[in-house]
Design a protein around this motif. Structure first.
Motif, PDB file in Angstrom:
ATOM      1  N   THR A  19      31.697  13.111  71.506  1.00 22.22           N
ATOM      2  CA  THR A  19      30.997  14.391  71.522  1.00 22.22           C
ATOM      3  C   THR A  19      31.993  15.508  71.781  1.00 22.22           C
ATOM      4  OG1 THR A  19      28.950  13.381  72.311  1.00 22.22           O
ATOM      5  CG2 THR A  19      29.195  15.758  72.625  1.00 22.22           C
ATOM      6  N   VAL A  20      32.184  16.360  70.787  1.00 19.52           N
ATOM      7  CA  VAL A  20      33.153  17.453  70.880  1.00 19.52           C
ATOM      8  C   VAL A  20      32.539  18.663  71.567  1.00 19.52           C
ATOM      9  CG1 VAL A  20      34.673  18.974  69.567  1.00 19.52           C
ATOM     10  CG2 VAL A  20      34.259  16.630  68.778  1.00 19.52           C
ATOM     11  N   HIS A  21      31.320  19.009  71.164  1.00 17.03           N
ATOM     12  CA  HIS A  21      30.600  20.141  71.746  1.00 17.03           C
ATOM     13  C   HIS A  21      29.125  19.775  71.863  1.00 17.03           C
ATOM     14  CE1 HIS A  21      34.100  22.711  71.081  1.00 17.03           C
ATOM     15  NE2 HIS A  21      34.094  22.381  69.792  1.00 17.03           N
ATOM     16  N   SER A  22      28.434  20.419  72.801  1.00 15.94           N
ATOM     17  CA  SER A  22      26.976  20.321  72.905  1.00 15.94           C
ATOM     18  C   SER A  22      26.413  21.731  72.847  1.00 15.94           C
ATOM     19  CB  SER A  22      26.551  19.647  74.222  1.00 15.94           C
ATOM     20  OG  SER A  22      26.927  18.288  74.240  1.00 15.94           O
ATOM     21  N   VAL A  23      25.573  21.988  71.841  1.00 20.54           N
ATOM     22  CA  VAL A  23      25.011  23.337  71.666  1.00 20.54           C
ATOM     23  C   VAL A  23      23.506  23.227  71.433  1.00 20.54           C
ATOM     24  CG1 VAL A  23      27.161  24.290  70.757  1.00 20.54           C
ATOM     25  CG2 VAL A  23      25.502  23.321  69.187  1.00 20.54           C
ATOM     26  N   SER A  24      22.828  24.373  71.499  1.00 20.13           N
ATOM     27  CA  SER A  24      21.366  24.343  71.406  1.00 20.13           C
ATOM     28  C   SER A  24      20.822  24.785  70.062  1.00 20.13           C
ATOM     29  CB  SER A  24      20.757  25.223  72.510  1.00 20.13           C
ATOM     30  OG  SER A  24      21.160  26.571  72.340  1.00 20.13           O
ATOM     31  N   GLN A  25      21.597  25.536  69.270  1.00 15.70           N
ATOM     32  CA  GLN A  25      21.083  26.102  68.036  1.00 15.70           C
ATOM     33  C   GLN A  25      21.713  25.443  66.814  1.00 15.70           C
ATOM     34  OE1 GLN A  25      18.583  28.036  67.917  1.00 15.70           O
ATOM     35  NE2 GLN A  25      18.436  28.625  70.066  1.00 15.70           N
ATOM     36  N   VAL A  26      20.873  25.129  65.839  1.00 12.84           N
ATOM     37  CA  VAL A  26      21.342  24.490  64.610  1.00 12.84           C
ATOM     38  C   VAL A  26      22.358  25.360  63.879  1.00 12.84           C
ATOM     39  CG1 VAL A  26      20.618  23.708  62.317  1.00 12.84           C
ATOM     40  CG2 VAL A  26      19.262  23.092  64.334  1.00 12.84           C
ATOM     41  N   LEU A  27      22.109  26.648  63.837  1.00 16.79           N
ATOM     42  CA  LEU A  27      23.030  27.549  63.139  1.00 16.79           C
ATOM     43  C   LEU A  27      24.432  27.469  63.753  1.00 16.79           C
ATOM     44  CD1 LEU A  27      23.601  29.770  61.083  1.00 16.79           C
ATOM     45  CD2 LEU A  27      22.776  31.444  62.743  1.00 16.79           C
ATOM     46  N   THR A  28      24.513  27.427  65.076  1.00 14.74           N
ATOM     47  CA  THR A  28      25.807  27.307  65.744  1.00 14.74           C
ATOM     48  C   THR A  28      26.484  26.005  65.366  1.00 14.74           C
ATOM     49  OG1 THR A  28      24.941  28.586  67.602  1.00 14.74           O
ATOM     50  CG2 THR A  28      26.951  27.335  67.989  1.00 14.74           C
ATOM     51  N   MET A  29      25.707  24.935  65.298  1.00 19.52           N
ATOM     52  CA  MET A  29      26.270  23.638  64.932  1.00 19.52           C
ATOM     53  C   MET A  29      26.898  23.685  63.546  1.00 19.52           C
ATOM     54  SD  MET A  29      23.196  21.148  66.264  1.00 19.52           S
ATOM     55  CE  MET A  29      24.169  19.686  66.545  1.00 19.52           C
ATOM     56  N   VAL A  30      26.188  24.289  62.606  1.00 15.68           N
ATOM     57  CA  VAL A  30      26.684  24.319  61.225  1.00 15.68           C
ATOM     58  C   VAL A  30      27.953  25.162  61.133  1.00 15.68           C
ATOM     59  CG1 VAL A  30      26.112  24.938  58.852  1.00 15.68           C
ATOM     60  CG2 VAL A  30      24.375  23.910  60.306  1.00 15.68           C
ATOM     61  N   TRP A  31      28.015  26.264  61.873  1.00 14.23           N
ATOM     62  CA  TRP A  31      29.240  27.072  61.863  1.00 14.23           C
ATOM     63  C   TRP A  31      30.413  26.293  62.461  1.00 14.23           C
ATOM     64  CZ3 TRP A  31      30.407  30.788  58.864  1.00 14.23           C
ATOM     65  CH2 TRP A  31      29.449  31.708  58.436  1.00 14.23           C
ATOM     66  N   LEU A  32      30.158  25.502  63.493  1.00 16.72           N
ATOM     67  CA  LEU A  32      31.223  24.693  64.072  1.00 16.72           C
ATOM     68  C   LEU A  32      31.670  23.608  63.103  1.00 16.72           C
ATOM     69  CD1 LEU A  32      29.943  24.395  67.752  1.00 16.72           C
ATOM     70  CD2 LEU A  32      31.971  25.637  66.949  1.00 16.72           C
ATOM     71  N   VAL A  33      30.743  23.075  62.328  1.00 17.41           N
ATOM     72  CA  VAL A  33      31.111  22.120  61.274  1.00 17.41           C
ATOM     73  C   VAL A  33      32.010  22.810  60.252  1.00 17.41           C
ATOM     74  CG1 VAL A  33      30.248  20.730  59.355  1.00 17.41           C
ATOM     75  CG2 VAL A  33      29.071  20.676  61.566  1.00 17.41           C
ATOM     76  N   ALA A  34      31.641  24.016  59.867  1.00 21.91           N
ATOM     77  CA  ALA A  34      32.449  24.773  58.899  1.00 21.91           C
ATOM     78  C   ALA A  34      33.866  25.005  59.423  1.00 21.91           C
ATOM     79  CB  ALA A  34      31.777  26.108  58.583  1.00 21.91           C
TER      80      ALA A  34
ATOM     81  N   LEU B 297      19.677  15.319  58.255  1.00 23.98           N
ATOM     82  CA  LEU B 297      20.896  15.336  57.461  1.00 23.98           C
ATOM     83  C   LEU B 297      22.116  15.259  58.353  1.00 23.98           C
ATOM     84  CD1 LEU B 297      20.150  18.264  54.939  1.00 23.98           C
ATOM     85  CD2 LEU B 297      19.561  15.833  54.717  1.00 23.98           C
ATOM     86  N   VAL B 298      23.211  14.811  57.763  1.00 22.03           N
ATOM     87  CA  VAL B 298      24.520  14.922  58.398  1.00 22.03           C
ATOM     88  C   VAL B 298      25.218  16.119  57.757  1.00 22.03           C
ATOM     89  CG1 VAL B 298      26.715  13.804  58.896  1.00 22.03           C
ATOM     90  CG2 VAL B 298      24.623  12.426  58.690  1.00 22.03           C
ATOM     91  N   ALA B 299      25.621  17.068  58.575  1.00 22.02           N
ATOM     92  CA  ALA B 299      26.413  18.205  58.094  1.00 22.02           C
ATOM     93  C   ALA B 299      27.883  17.858  58.343  1.00 22.02           C
ATOM     94  CB  ALA B 299      26.030  19.474  58.831  1.00 22.02           C
ATOM     95  N   ALA B 300      28.695  17.973  57.297  1.00 22.59           N
ATOM     96  CA  ALA B 300      30.107  17.615  57.417  1.00 22.59           C
ATOM     97  C   ALA B 300      30.969  18.678  56.739  1.00 22.59           C
ATOM     98  CB  ALA B 300      30.360  16.243  56.781  1.00 22.59           C
ATOM     99  N   PRO B 301      32.217  18.835  57.196  1.00 21.72           N
ATOM    100  CA  PRO B 301      33.102  19.819  56.547  1.00 21.72           C
ATOM    101  C   PRO B 301      33.352  19.453  55.086  1.00 21.72           C
ATOM    102  CG  PRO B 301      34.001  19.064  58.661  1.00 21.72           C
ATOM    103  CD  PRO B 301      32.867  18.151  58.323  1.00 21.72           C
ATOM    104  N   ALA B 302      33.545  20.456  54.267  1.00 22.34           N
ATOM    105  CA  ALA B 302      33.813  20.225  52.841  1.00 22.34           C
ATOM    106  C   ALA B 302      34.991  19.262  52.683  1.00 22.34           C
ATOM    107  CB  ALA B 302      34.104  21.557  52.155  1.00 22.34           C
ATOM    108  N   GLY B 303      34.845  18.305  51.767  1.00 23.56           N
ATOM    109  CA  GLY B 303      35.899  17.327  51.520  1.00 23.56           C
ATOM    110  C   GLY B 303      35.825  16.097  52.388  1.00 23.56           C
TER     111      GLY B 303
END
Length: 297
Positions: A220-235, A168-174
């Motif tokens: 590439t804005v950030h490189s992280v290892s955990q999916v949860l961190t990625m989703v919070w950064l998207v938020a 999936l692509v996770a994107a900010p609301a809107g």
């Protein structure tokens, strides 16, 4: 101090009956050999356990304490052979399980439920670790089973597909991507700012995404290892991210998801990993149970 199980059984019978004749009848023996067993037991423990007279038998203070331990020892002696058989067959024991963080978004719970139902006497010890760490822990026999990403060395490790899912692509609301009435394509996302997977700590996802979307380094804005961190950064509005389908279960406010078009419909794989030379019988029973529910969609 040496005593026999027969002496313990004789003592427990007398202590519970408080009568030598009744205890002897209960044990299907005569009274004299029973009396000798008790005498030998008292010499072995170097303490008087019973007070006998012509009218009654009573326990000494030492006898009261020893009775509790004697019952425990007899119970262990009775259950030990069955326990050994269960451990040898794999229906009892301990299996140490390593798992990736993303496995907790749905699949890990289903695996644990299945094992608890089918192998209730197998204890599962859990340890969260990335696949690279799981491989090292399997070699060092620190874990017995991994829930990780392929590939692994087939000569050393056994591997079985457990679960596959979409990307999936996770994107900010809107975000305009979330208004698409179709799957997003590489052309839709290639110029977006991206929160990427670490090429060292999350190599599996890094390679998977790189093979699907040619992301420019400058995007590439950030490189992280955990999916949860990625989703919070998207938020937080930092960019979009490419995540496994199960990440939608996180339901983090301010984040939406759209399916990414991929050459393989469900390219994200989670495998069971184990050391081929493992000597843990419970591992093999665990794999037998999980084979019936593999792969999970």
């Amino acid at each position: 101090m040496t005593f026999t199980l027969e002496q313990l059984r004789g003592f427990v019978a007398v202590a519970e009956e408080l009568h030598f004749s009744r205890a002897a009848a209960r044990l299907a023996m005569t009274q004299p050999p029973l009396s000798r067993q008790i005498q030998k037991l008292e010499r072995a423990v170097d303490a008087q356990l019973l007070i006998r007279d012509n009218r009654r038998v009573t326990l000494t203070a030492a006898g009261e304490v020893f009775l509790v331990e004697a019952r425990r020892l007899l119970s262990l002696a009775e259950t030990a052979p069955e326990l050994a058989r269960r451990v040898s067959s794999g229906s009892s024991g301990v299996v140490r399980v390593g798992f990736t963080a993303a496995a907790t978004y749905g699949i890990l719970g289903r695996v644990l439920d299945e094992l608890a139902d089918q192998l209730p006497d197998v204890d599962l010890e859990l340890a969260e670790m990335v696949t690279r760490e799981q491989v090292a822990a399997l070699v060092n026999e620190e874990v017995d089973l991994g829930l990780g990403r392929p590939p692994v060395d087939d000569a050393t490790f056994g591997s079985r597909l457990l679960h596959r899912e979409g990307l999936l692509v996770a994107a900010p609301a809107g975000h305009p991507l979330l208004a698409l009435d179709r799957a997003a394509t590489a052309a839709d996302v290639v110029r977006e700012p991206v929160i990427a997977h670490s090429p060292t700590q999350a190599r599996y996802f890094y390679d998977l995404v790189a093979g699907t979307v040619p992301i420019a380094h400058e995007n590439t804005v950030h490189s992280v290892s955990q999916v949860l961190t990625m989703v919070w950064l998207v938020a937080a509005g930092r960019g979009i991210a490419f995540v496994p389908e199960s990440a939608a279960r996180l339901r983090i406010e301010g984040v939406g998801f759209v399916r990414l078009e991929t050459a393989v419909p469900k390219p994200v794989e989670l495998h069971l990993l184990w050391l081929r030379e493992s000597a843990n019988p419970a591992l093999w029973r665990t794999l037998d149970v999980l084979e019936a529910c593999s792969p999970l969609e």
